[in-house]
Design an enzyme around this catalytic site. Structure first.
Site, PDB file in Angstrom:
ATOM      1  N   CYS A   7      42.010  49.827  48.285  1.00 14.55           N
ATOM      2  CA  CYS A   7      43.038  49.708  49.260  1.00 14.55           C
ATOM      3  C   CYS A   7      43.358  51.187  49.626  1.00 14.55           C
ATOM      4  CB  CYS A   7      44.089  48.899  48.690  1.00 14.55           C
ATOM      5  SG  CYS A   7      45.030  49.717  47.266  1.00 14.55           S
ATOM      6  N   SER A  14      44.712  46.932  45.339  1.00 13.35           N
ATOM      7  CA  SER A  14      43.319  47.105  44.582  1.00 13.35           C
ATOM      8  C   SER A  14      43.325  47.179  43.113  1.00 13.35           C
ATOM      9  CB  SER A  14      42.514  48.505  45.205  1.00 13.35           C
ATOM     10  OG  SER A  14      43.213  49.634  44.763  1.00 13.35           O
TER      11      SER A  14
END
Length: 153
Positions: A7, A14
């Site tokens: 991310c 993430s």
């Protein structure tokens, strides 16, 4: 098999995906066969724990993110991982620019598993419900990813 979630800052989406997948791999008896990590395309939070709101939301569902620390994705990750899954199109584009040739398969997490949305929304600037939505989406995607992993192993 080695899976990397990516991310923007590696403090919300993430690490949530990393924690959820680790938990689901453990439940499926696959934890020894799959390496999981997460990273961000940005470097603002390197070395920091996931956002407190992310940790609290995850903990309520039984996921422990307390040991995770943010790191920035690097070009070498394309050779270290088999599958790199981005949380949104912007991060996917950043990964495609960073990639310099063959290596890991690269995809959008939700789009890969044909879920209702293409992207995991960033909850950072929103309220508590955004973190719950992220968990809902990531849990669904990780269930599908576990099925894919079983087929690959």
């Amino acid at each position: 098999m080695k899976v990397l979630f990516v991310c923007l800052g590696n403090i919300c989406r993430s690490p949530t995906a990393e924690g959820v997948l680790r938990h689901k791999l453990w439940e499926a008896g696959l934890i020894e066969q799959v390496q999981v990590d997460s990273a961000g395309t940005g470097d603002w939070h390197v070395g920091k724990a996931p956002d407190a709101r992310t940790r609290v939301a995850a903990q309520r569902r039984g996921y422990d993110l307390s040991q995770l620390r943010a790191r920035q994705v690097e070009a070498a990750d394309f050779g270290r991982f088999d599958l790199i899954l981005a949380m949104d199109k912007s991060n996917l584009a950043n990964l495609q620019r960073l990639r310099s040739g063959a290596g890991a398969e690269l995809d959008l997490l939700l789009q890969r598993y044909e879920l209702a949305l293409d992207e995991v929304p960033d909850p950072y600037y929103g309220g508590e419900d955004g973190f719950e939505t992220v968990l809902d989406l990531i849990e669904q995607a990780c269930d599908a990813l576990i099925d894919e992993i079983k087929g690959r192993l």
